[in-house]
Scaffold this motif. Sequence first.
Motif, PDB file in Angstrom:
ATOM      1  N   LEU A 137       0.870  -1.177   0.000  1.00 58.19           N
ATOM      2  CA  LEU A 137       0.000   0.000   0.000  1.00 58.19           C
ATOM      3  C   LEU A 137       0.901   1.220   0.000  1.00 58.19           C
ATOM      4  CD1 LEU A 137      -2.634  -1.056   2.708  1.00 58.19           C
ATOM      5  CD2 LEU A 137      -2.747  -1.366   0.228  1.00 58.19           C
ATOM      6  N   SER A 138       0.744   2.078  -0.989  1.00 55.99           N
ATOM      7  CA  SER A 138       1.644   3.228  -1.112  1.00 55.99           C
ATOM      8  C   SER A 138       1.530   4.180   0.079  1.00 55.99           C
ATOM      9  CB  SER A 138       1.359   3.989  -2.408  1.00 55.99           C
ATOM     10  OG  SER A 138       0.009   4.429  -2.430  1.00 55.99           O
ATOM     11  N   ARG A 139       0.354   4.235   0.680  1.00 54.44           N
ATOM     12  CA  ARG A 139       0.146   5.132   1.830  1.00 54.44           C
ATOM     13  C   ARG A 139      -0.867   4.484   2.766  1.00 54.44           C
ATOM     14  NH1 ARG A 139       0.418  11.107   2.278  1.00 54.44           N
ATOM     15  NH2 ARG A 139      -0.901  11.787   4.014  1.00 54.44           N
ATOM     16  N   PHE A 140      -0.490   4.338   4.028  1.00 56.21           N
ATOM     17  CA  PHE A 140      -1.359   3.663   5.000  1.00 56.21           C
ATOM     18  C   PHE A 140      -1.509   4.523   6.249  1.00 56.21           C
ATOM     19  CE2 PHE A 140      -1.810   1.061   8.814  1.00 56.21           C
ATOM     20  CZ  PHE A 140      -2.949   0.326   8.519  1.00 56.21           C
ATOM     21  N   GLN A 141      -2.742   4.608   6.748  1.00 55.13           N
ATOM     22  CA  GLN A 141      -3.012   5.346   7.974  1.00 55.13           C
ATOM     23  C   GLN A 141      -3.841   4.496   8.930  1.00 55.13           C
ATOM     24  OE1 GLN A 141      -4.361   9.229   5.887  1.00 55.13           O
ATOM     25  NE2 GLN A 141      -3.683   9.889   7.922  1.00 55.13           N
ATOM     26  N   PHE A 142      -3.510   4.577  10.207  1.00 57.63           N
ATOM     27  CA  PHE A 142      -4.351   3.956  11.223  1.00 57.63           C
ATOM     28  C   PHE A 142      -5.543   4.861  11.482  1.00 57.63           C
ATOM     29  CE2 PHE A 142      -0.321   1.819  12.189  1.00 57.63           C
ATOM     30  CZ  PHE A 142      -0.756   0.518  12.375  1.00 57.63           C
ATOM     31  N   GLY A 143      -6.603   4.276  12.010  1.00 54.07           N
ATOM     32  CA  GLY A 143      -7.784   5.058  12.315  1.00 54.07           C
ATOM     33  C   GLY A 143      -8.849   4.211  12.981  1.00 54.07           C
ATOM     34  N   ASP A 144     -10.001   4.791  13.214  1.00 52.99           N
ATOM     35  CA  ASP A 144     -11.119   4.107  13.863  1.00 52.99           C
ATOM     36  C   ASP A 144     -12.369   4.250  13.010  1.00 52.99           C
ATOM     37  OD1 ASP A 144      -9.729   3.370  16.312  1.00 52.99           O
ATOM     38  OD2 ASP A 144      -9.747   5.508  16.792  1.00 52.99           O
ATOM     39  N   PHE A 145     -13.174   3.183  12.993  1.00 52.04           N
ATOM     40  CA  PHE A 145     -14.456   3.212  12.289  1.00 52.04           C
ATOM     41  C   PHE A 145     -15.581   3.480  13.284  1.00 52.04           C
ATOM     42  CE2 PHE A 145     -12.061   0.811   9.116  1.00 52.04           C
ATOM     43  CZ  PHE A 145     -12.547   1.358   7.936  1.00 52.04           C
ATOM     44  N   THR A 146     -16.505   4.320  12.878  1.00 49.14           N
ATOM     45  CA  THR A 146     -17.722   4.559  13.657  1.00 49.14           C
ATOM     46  C   THR A 146     -18.907   4.129  12.809  1.00 49.14           C
ATOM     47  OG1 THR A 146     -16.734   6.460  14.799  1.00 49.14           O
ATOM     48  CG2 THR A 146     -19.135   6.271  14.841  1.00 49.14           C
ATOM     49  N   PHE A 147     -19.650   3.129  13.292  1.00 47.24           N
ATOM     50  CA  PHE A 147     -20.778   2.597  12.534  1.00 47.24           C
ATOM     51  C   PHE A 147     -22.088   3.144  13.093  1.00 47.24           C
ATOM     52  CE2 PHE A 147     -17.393  -0.471  11.947  1.00 47.24           C
ATOM     53  CZ  PHE A 147     -17.505  -0.798  10.610  1.00 47.24           C
ATOM     54  N   SER A 148     -23.024   3.343  12.192  1.00 51.12           N
ATOM     55  CA  SER A 148     -24.363   3.765  12.603  1.00 51.12           C
ATOM     56  C   SER A 148     -25.377   2.959  11.819  1.00 51.12           C
ATOM     57  CB  SER A 148     -24.571   5.260  12.349  1.00 51.12           C
ATOM     58  OG  SER A 148     -24.409   5.564  10.984  1.00 51.12           O
ATOM     59  N   ASP A 169     -24.115   2.547   7.583  1.00 51.05           N
ATOM     60  CA  ASP A 169     -23.271   3.713   7.339  1.00 51.05           C
ATOM     61  C   ASP A 169     -22.101   3.687   8.312  1.00 51.05           C
ATOM     62  OD1 ASP A 169     -24.901   4.710   5.345  1.00 51.05           O
ATOM     63  OD2 ASP A 169     -26.168   5.799   6.775  1.00 51.05           O
ATOM     64  N   TYR A 170     -20.979   4.223   7.867  1.00 52.27           N
ATOM     65  CA  TYR A 170     -19.819   4.275   8.763  1.00 52.27           C
ATOM     66  C   TYR A 170     -18.950   5.473   8.388  1.00 52.27           C
ATOM     67  CZ  TYR A 170     -17.162   2.333   4.844  1.00 52.27           C
ATOM     68  OH  TYR A 170     -16.580   2.139   3.616  1.00 52.27           O
ATOM     69  N   GLU A 171     -18.145   5.880   9.341  1.00 52.99           N
ATOM     70  CA  GLU A 171     -17.172   6.947   9.128  1.00 52.99           C
ATOM     71  C   GLU A 171     -15.808   6.448   9.582  1.00 52.99           C
ATOM     72  OE1 GLU A 171     -18.268  10.483  11.103  1.00 52.99           O
ATOM     73  OE2 GLU A 171     -20.033  10.887   9.849  1.00 52.99           O
TER      74      GLU A 171
END
Length: 321
Positions: free
Chosen positions: A21-32, A42-44
Amino acid sequence: MQPRSFRIGDQFESKAKLIELSRFQFGDFTFSASAGSDSTPDYEFHKKPGWWPKVPVLIQGDGLPWEIGNAYLLKIIKEKQPWDMETVRSRANYLLAFLRFLEDSNTDFMHFPIRKSERVTYVFKSEMEKFITRGLAPHYASNIINTVVHFYRTIAKEDLIGESEFENTPFKDVHRFIKFCDERGFGRYKNVVTSDIAISHSKPSKRLDRIEDGGQLRPLRIEEQKAILSGFEAELCPYNLELMMRIALSTGARLQTVCTIRVCHIKRAYKKILKENVSSVEIQAGNGARDNGHLINTKRGKLHRLIFPKKLIEDLYVYLN
């Protein structure tokens, strides 16, 4: 690396592979929950600061990501700085050999019956020993086995796999005491934990005219430096690449250091040349460096003093403007 006559990838029929993957970021998913039972939730995705370049991903022969293998790699990535990814990529390559073995032998990575010789880790070690007799470099086979050991230790420690799922141990820990000399010359001993599936090998003799830094490196000879400079005059490469190579030749900086020098560093150095009329200027890099030099990546953040000749700073300044 293994000899050119032996390619470990050719020893398996598995189509498992490694992508980046040329660019990878950690993060969190928020589901609704969405309206309607059949609709897609839906998720963010909330990105965390920072990103990692060229992140390796293990892909199974069926085209799907290898979940446990990639979860292991993510645990390693979290411990590394974005500019220190070589270890992660090496471990991913070594673990790919294990994944291909699992697929070829149709064996689950958690196959640990009572009989030790039938456990997947011991069978894999035997396979590596067979490869050594056919041309695989022993130190390369050792690196693969050590990565497999680290893989199982990590997924157990990080609770990626529950302790109850290990029917029997993947290997037995072996404690060894190694003698070494401290900075004052006194003999000391340290406890090193290895395993009973480790492959012993003799370390290749070091050449006095080489340094170990991701491979055996040596300084460029005068005639080689002249050949590169002649290539610049003949415009055999793009000008931005020429500038990068001139920085490396003039300062001895590593590639990642060259690629993370900011515009502000060049402009500040140019102003100093105009003001003080000096023939060269210093740009500090790494942890503790002044004038935002900490933004320039160095190996393990070590502080370095990069000496730029006046002409190079002038050419860089013109290129920027």
